[in-house]
Enzyme design. Structure first.
Site, short mmCIF file in Angstrom:
data_model
loop_
_atom_site.label_atom_id
_atom_site.label_comp_id
_atom_site.label_asym_id
_atom_site.label_seq_id
_atom_site.Cartn_x
_atom_site.Cartn_y
_atom_site.Cartn_z
N ALA A 50 9.60 -0.58 -3.52
CA ALA A 50 10.03 -0.40 -5.33
C ALA A 50 10.05 -1.12 -6.05
CB ALA A 50 11.82 -0.43 -5.01
N ASN A 51 9.54 -2.64 -5.75
CA ASN A 51 8.53 -4.06 -6.16
C ASN A 51 7.71 -3.78 -7.62
OD1 ASN A 51 7.73 -3.37 -3.52
ND2 ASN A 51 6.65 -5.80 -4.69
N LEU A 54 4.29 3.86 -7.29
CA LEU A 54 5.89 4.36 -7.40
C LEU A 54 6.92 4.58 -7.35
CD1 LEU A 54 4.13 7.27 -5.41
CD2 LEU A 54 3.77 7.56 -8.23
N SER A 191 1.91 12.51 1.71
CA SER A 191 0.79 12.92 0.38
C SER A 191 -0.37 13.93 1.29
CB SER A 191 -0.16 11.55 1.06
OG SER A 191 -1.96 11.85 0.81
N TYR A 216 -4.20 7.61 8.57
CA TYR A 216 -3.19 7.23 6.99
C TYR A 216 -2.83 9.01 7.44
CZ TYR A 216 -1.75 7.97 2.72
OH TYR A 216 -0.66 8.08 1.27
#
Length: 335
Positions: A50-51, A54, A191, A216
């Site tokens: 959260a830093n 998004l 994604s 990914y």
């Protein structure tokens, strides 16, 4: 002539990008800022990563809605800096500041969490269970994108280890708290690139071959399969879980992608014109975490705050169950 053609192409690209950008901003229907400031009052939300990007944008909006937000971040110093910025921004926007007045802006808490370390995940969850009486929303947001081949502390391929296995263990260890806090929600950030991935049970650790793009995509497909199987297991508990794609967003997630120096100006222009901002990209996470419209909805896939269809490989129940069973063994969960 070649130089003239190149300049003409760049001018055309610039003009097209500016025109499309203008259309986009004029016609933008982004939902941010429209929620009731007290909608999430009294609710505790945990957001991984959260830093920045998004996660930071999601935290800012849920704070505005009155939530108590826990930032689970690998780098505590960067997280504390981001938290300070969020508090200042909220005050400058006219809010009272996190935690300063009940019923308005929410409280902001920073906790250290490294998803590349199962030891860190377990220590974090133990602290959560000791200190937090409730957890209303878990947002599995953190991720790593197309990095060179490297391994987590426990020897897992980094993208699969962080994007899937770290969150798999985190969610399972916090399920009891989520159930006791029900109705509660789990939100998983995936994604659209899941479409290019496959689950290879013979080489989940990518030791035989490694393609950073494919790995990914595989980790994001694993996020969806995990969500589907978890939704099945949570039936009747009043805990829901949904998965989303945020679209193409301008964040630091692509820090491992090399862009040639000469191409960078054009890439920056295109990203400015066509990519979402972090605030825009966070809207589906905020929607699934807070909106009454999705109360009781579980096991679904969302984009732009709307349910979307999945490819057959993402709804294969046998693959989802097998991946769950293998993931339990990989992270050391005992049945």
């Amino acid at each position: 002539m070649a130089v003239v053609a190149t300049v003409a192409a760049l001018v055309a690209a610039l003009g097209g990008a500016l025109w499309l950008a203008a259309r986009r901003f004029v016609g933008s229907s982004v939902r941010h800022g429209g929620g009731d400031p007290g909608l999430m009052h009294g609710k505790t939300v945990l957001i991984t990563g959260a830093n920045s990007g998004l996660g930071r944008a999601t935290a800012a909006e849920l704070l505005r809605l009155g939530a108590r937000v826990i930032m689970g971040c690998r780098d505590r110093a960067r997280a504390e800096e981001a938290a300070g910025q969020l508090r200042r921004e909220l005050r400058q926007a006219g809010g009272p500041g996190p935690g300063s007045h009940a019923g308005e802006a929410g409280e902001l808490v920073v906790k250290e969490l490294d998803l590349a370390s199962l030891r860190s995940v377990r220590a974090f969850c133990q602290q959560m269970l000791q200190e937090e009486p409730r957890l209303d929303v878990l947002i599995n947001n953190a991720g790593i994108f197309q990095c060179p081949y490297m391994k987590t502390e426990d020897g897992f391929e980094m993208q699969f280890g962080v994007n899937h296995l770290g969150h798999f263990l985190l969610t399972n260890l916090l399920l009891g708290l989520l159930k006791s806090s029900a109705p509660s929600r789990i939100v998983v950030v995936s994604s659209k690139l899941y479409k290019y991935g496959d689950i290879n049970f013979e080489d989940l650790n990518s030791e035989e071959s490694y393609n950073k793009s494919f790995c990914y995509s595989r980790s994001k497909l694993a996020n969806i399969l995990f969500t589907r199987e978890l939704a099945r297991r949570l039936e009747g508990t009043n805990v829901t879980v949904n998965v989303l794609h945020p679209g193409i967003v301008r964040t630091n997630l692509g820090r491992h992608i090399h862009i040639p120096l000469l191409v960078k100006p054009l890439f920056n222009l295109v990203s400015w014109a066509f990519f979402k901002t972090a605030v825009e990209g966070a809207q589906t996470s905020v929607y699934l975490a807070s909106s009454p419209e999705v109360e009781g909805v579980s096991g679904k896939y969302f984009g732009d705050c709307k349910e979307e269809e999945l490819l057959p490989k993402a709804v294969d129940e046998s693959v989802a169950r097998k991946l769950w069973d293998i993931s339990e063994v990989m992270v050391g969960i005992l049945k």
